[in-house]
Design a protein around this motif. Sequence first.
Motif, PDB file in Angstrom:
ATOM      1  N   MET A 133       0.848  -1.189   0.000  1.00  0.00           N
ATOM      2  CA  MET A 133       0.000   0.000   0.000  1.00  0.00           C
ATOM      3  C   MET A 133       0.883   1.239   0.000  1.00  0.00           C
ATOM      4  SD  MET A 133      -2.850  -1.204   2.757  1.00  0.00           S
ATOM      5  CE  MET A 133      -1.649  -1.956   3.843  1.00  0.00           C
ATOM      6  N   GLN A 134       0.526   2.214  -0.822  1.00  0.00           N
ATOM      7  CA  GLN A 134       1.279   3.452  -0.905  1.00  0.00           C
ATOM      8  C   GLN A 134       0.412   4.578  -0.337  1.00  0.00           C
ATOM      9  OE1 GLN A 134       1.818   4.981  -4.879  1.00  0.00           O
ATOM     10  NE2 GLN A 134       3.737   5.955  -4.329  1.00  0.00           N
ATOM     11  N   PHE A 135       1.053   5.482   0.406  1.00  0.00           N
ATOM     12  CA  PHE A 135       0.377   6.641   0.962  1.00  0.00           C
ATOM     13  C   PHE A 135       1.143   7.872   0.503  1.00  0.00           C
ATOM     14  CE2 PHE A 135      -0.065   3.007   3.764  1.00  0.00           C
ATOM     15  CZ  PHE A 135      -1.436   2.867   3.781  1.00  0.00           C
ATOM     16  N   LYS A 136       0.501   8.701  -0.316  1.00  0.00           N
ATOM     17  CA  LYS A 136       1.190   9.823  -0.959  1.00  0.00           C
ATOM     18  C   LYS A 136       1.287  11.044  -0.038  1.00  0.00           C
ATOM     19  CE  LYS A 136      -0.356   8.659  -5.613  1.00  0.00           C
ATOM     20  NZ  LYS A 136      -1.125   9.145  -6.770  1.00  0.00           N
ATOM     21  N   HIS A 137       2.469  11.665  -0.076  1.00  0.00           N
ATOM     22  CA  HIS A 137       2.728  12.903   0.656  1.00  0.00           C
ATOM     23  C   HIS A 137       3.440  13.876  -0.284  1.00  0.00           C
ATOM     24  CE1 HIS A 137       2.173  10.063   3.952  1.00  0.00           C
ATOM     25  NE2 HIS A 137       1.822  11.109   4.667  1.00  0.00           N
ATOM     26  N   GLY A 138       2.994  15.098  -0.297  1.00  0.00           N
ATOM     27  CA  GLY A 138       3.629  16.123  -1.119  1.00  0.00           C
ATOM     28  C   GLY A 138       4.537  16.991  -0.261  1.00  0.00           C
ATOM     29  N   ALA A 139       5.644  17.424  -0.835  1.00  0.00           N
ATOM     30  CA  ALA A 139       6.619  18.232  -0.103  1.00  0.00           C
ATOM     31  C   ALA A 139       6.479  19.704  -0.479  1.00  0.00           C
ATOM     32  CB  ALA A 139       8.030  17.755  -0.399  1.00  0.00           C
ATOM     33  N   ALA A 140       6.565  20.552   0.535  1.00  0.00           N
ATOM     34  CA  ALA A 140       6.635  21.990   0.322  1.00  0.00           C
ATOM     35  C   ALA A 140       8.021  22.421   0.800  1.00  0.00           C
ATOM     36  CB  ALA A 140       5.551  22.718   1.105  1.00  0.00           C
ATOM     37  N   VAL A 141       8.808  22.979  -0.108  1.00  0.00           N
ATOM     38  CA  VAL A 141      10.178  23.376   0.209  1.00  0.00           C
ATOM     39  C   VAL A 141      10.142  24.640   1.049  1.00  0.00           C
ATOM     40  CG1 VAL A 141      12.382  24.061  -0.776  1.00  0.00           C
ATOM     41  CG2 VAL A 141      10.996  22.318  -1.928  1.00  0.00           C
ATOM     42  N   ARG A 142      10.948  24.657   2.137  1.00  0.00           N
ATOM     43  CA  ARG A 142      11.037  25.822   3.022  1.00  0.00           C
ATOM     44  C   ARG A 142      12.492  26.255   3.126  1.00  0.00           C
ATOM     45  NH1 ARG A 142       7.758  23.998   8.292  1.00  0.00           N
ATOM     46  NH2 ARG A 142       9.386  22.444   8.260  1.00  0.00           N
ATOM     47  N   VAL A 143      12.742  27.538   3.094  1.00  0.00           N
ATOM     48  CA  VAL A 143      14.094  28.082   3.176  1.00  0.00           C
ATOM     49  C   VAL A 143      14.606  27.934   4.606  1.00  0.00           C
ATOM     50  CG1 VAL A 143      15.505  30.162   2.935  1.00  0.00           C
ATOM     51  CG2 VAL A 143      13.627  29.726   1.325  1.00  0.00           C
ATOM     52  N   GLY A 144      15.762  27.297   4.738  1.00  0.00           N
ATOM     53  CA  GLY A 144      16.400  27.153   6.042  1.00  0.00           C
ATOM     54  C   GLY A 144      15.750  26.123   6.945  1.00  0.00           C
ATOM     55  N   GLU A 145      14.763  25.437   6.480  1.00  0.00           N
ATOM     56  CA  GLU A 145      14.045  24.436   7.280  1.00  0.00           C
ATOM     57  C   GLU A 145      13.911  23.138   6.474  1.00  0.00           C
ATOM     58  OE1 GLU A 145      12.754  24.831  10.396  1.00  0.00           O
ATOM     59  OE2 GLU A 145      13.501  26.883  10.514  1.00  0.00           O
ATOM     60  N   ARG A 146      13.564  22.096   7.161  1.00  0.00           N
ATOM     61  CA  ARG A 146      13.237  20.860   6.464  1.00  0.00           C
ATOM     62  C   ARG A 146      11.952  21.059   5.672  1.00  0.00           C
ATOM     63  NH1 ARG A 146      14.593  17.332  11.529  1.00  0.00           N
ATOM     64  NH2 ARG A 146      16.750  16.847  11.049  1.00  0.00           N
ATOM     65  N   ASP A 147      11.805  20.257   4.639  1.00  0.00           N
ATOM     66  CA  ASP A 147      10.566  20.321   3.857  1.00  0.00           C
ATOM     67  C   ASP A 147       9.369  20.007   4.754  1.00  0.00           C
ATOM     68  OD1 ASP A 147      12.178  20.781   1.678  1.00  0.00           O
ATOM     69  OD2 ASP A 147      11.860  18.807   0.770  1.00  0.00           O
ATOM     70  N   SER A 148       8.252  20.611   4.418  1.00  0.00           N
ATOM     71  CA  SER A 148       6.996  20.333   5.105  1.00  0.00           C
ATOM     72  C   SER A 148       6.195  19.378   4.221  1.00  0.00           C
ATOM     73  CB  SER A 148       6.228  21.644   5.305  1.00  0.00           C
ATOM     74  OG  SER A 148       4.954  21.381   5.842  1.00  0.00           O
ATOM     75  N   TYR A 149       5.591  18.380   4.814  1.00  0.00           N
ATOM     76  CA  TYR A 149       4.860  17.382   4.040  1.00  0.00           C
ATOM     77  C   TYR A 149       3.374  17.429   4.352  1.00  0.00           C
ATOM     78  CZ  TYR A 149       9.298  15.392   2.682  1.00  0.00           C
ATOM     79  OH  TYR A 149      10.549  15.218   2.148  1.00  0.00           O
ATOM     80  N   GLN A 150       2.583  17.180   3.315  1.00  0.00           N
ATOM     81  CA  GLN A 150       1.142  17.125   3.465  1.00  0.00           C
ATOM     82  C   GLN A 150       0.640  15.819   2.849  1.00  0.00           C
ATOM     83  OE1 GLN A 150      -0.997  20.269   1.513  1.00  0.00           O
ATOM     84  NE2 GLN A 150      -2.971  19.558   2.256  1.00  0.00           N
ATOM     85  N   TYR A 151      -0.240  15.139   3.558  1.00  0.00           N
ATOM     86  CA  TYR A 151      -0.817  13.894   3.058  1.00  0.00           C
ATOM     87  C   TYR A 151      -1.732  14.214   1.886  1.00  0.00           C
ATOM     88  CZ  TYR A 151      -3.490   9.542   2.909  1.00  0.00           C
ATOM     89  OH  TYR A 151      -4.093   8.389   2.499  1.00  0.00           O
ATOM     90  N   LEU A 152      -1.512  13.529   0.759  1.00  0.00           N
ATOM     91  CA  LEU A 152      -2.293  13.784  -0.458  1.00  0.00           C
ATOM     92  C   LEU A 152      -3.350  12.722  -0.719  1.00  0.00           C
ATOM     93  CD1 LEU A 152       0.618  14.859  -2.820  1.00  0.00           C
ATOM     94  CD2 LEU A 152      -0.944  16.322  -1.512  1.00  0.00           C
ATOM     95  N   GLY A 153      -3.236  11.574  -0.074  1.00  0.00           N
ATOM     96  CA  GLY A 153      -4.218  10.510  -0.283  1.00  0.00           C
ATOM     97  C   GLY A 153      -3.561   9.177  -0.565  1.00  0.00           C
ATOM     98  N   ALA A 154      -4.414   8.217  -0.783  1.00  0.00           N
ATOM     99  CA  ALA A 154      -3.931   6.858  -1.041  1.00  0.00           C
ATOM    100  C   ALA A 154      -3.313   6.768  -2.427  1.00  0.00           C
ATOM    101  CB  ALA A 154      -5.085   5.870  -0.922  1.00  0.00           C
ATOM    102  N   GLY A 155      -2.290   5.962  -2.525  1.00  0.00           N
ATOM    103  CA  GLY A 155      -1.638   5.702  -3.810  1.00  0.00           C
ATOM    104  C   GLY A 155      -1.971   4.307  -4.282  1.00  0.00           C
ATOM    105  N   GLU A 156      -1.035   3.693  -4.983  1.00  0.00           N
ATOM    106  CA  GLU A 156      -1.251   2.355  -5.514  1.00  0.00           C
ATOM    107  C   GLU A 156      -1.405   1.334  -4.385  1.00  0.00           C
ATOM    108  OE1 GLU A 156       0.992   2.152  -9.790  1.00  0.00           O
ATOM    109  OE2 GLU A 156       2.095   1.501  -8.037  1.00  0.00           O
ATOM    110  N   GLU A 157      -2.257   0.361  -4.654  1.00  0.00           N
ATOM    111  CA  GLU A 157      -2.388  -0.771  -3.743  1.00  0.00           C
ATOM    112  C   GLU A 157      -2.277  -2.027  -4.602  1.00  0.00           C
ATOM    113  OE1 GLU A 157      -5.575  -2.521  -0.542  1.00  0.00           O
ATOM    114  OE2 GLU A 157      -5.405  -0.356  -0.779  1.00  0.00           O
ATOM    115  N   ILE A 158      -1.356  -2.898  -4.229  1.00  0.00           N
ATOM    116  CA  ILE A 158      -1.044  -4.074  -5.038  1.00  0.00           C
ATOM    117  C   ILE A 158      -1.133  -5.318  -4.156  1.00  0.00           C
ATOM    118  CG2 ILE A 158       0.715  -5.194  -6.464  1.00  0.00           C
ATOM    119  CD1 ILE A 158       1.974  -2.344  -6.778  1.00  0.00           C
TER     120      ILE A 158
END
Length: 142
Positions: free
Chosen positions: A28-53
């Motif tokens: 099962m895949q769970f998608k997260h998108g990255a938002a790049v931040r200056v001087g900080e670690r990327d921030s991630y947001q859950y985007l939804g379910a991905g592939e399920e095999i």
Amino acid sequence: MAGYTLMAFGPFAFGMQTAAYDELRRQMQFKHGAAVRVGERDSYQYLGAGEEIVTLSGTVAPGVTGTLASITQLEAMGAGGQAYVLVDGAGYVYGVYFIDRMETTQRYLLDDGTPRRVDFSVTLYRSDNLPADEPVNTTAVR
């Protein structure tokens, strides 16, 4: 134990009389998108379910367990391109899947080329968006 259904995939019942699998692998895949931040670690947001095999692997040995006709039926279902409901023997509904890939290995051939044993692996991809164990439309297609 004969006659029990391990898993039903639409009209096909995996079991000792047809094609029993001895391994079920689920990815099962769970998608997260990255938002790049200056001087900080990327921030991630859950985007939804991905592939399920789901991959089912097992052996058919005519006269002992399963039939060669079961392998042929699975091949025809894959070639048809339809998606089917996947339900285990305890009644757990996984969702709607289609056959993406099927591999077979024939062993111990008779003099006419008929195998006495066929190892198989069927890879299924999920094609619906419903949560697992929810009622699904059995006529769904991918």
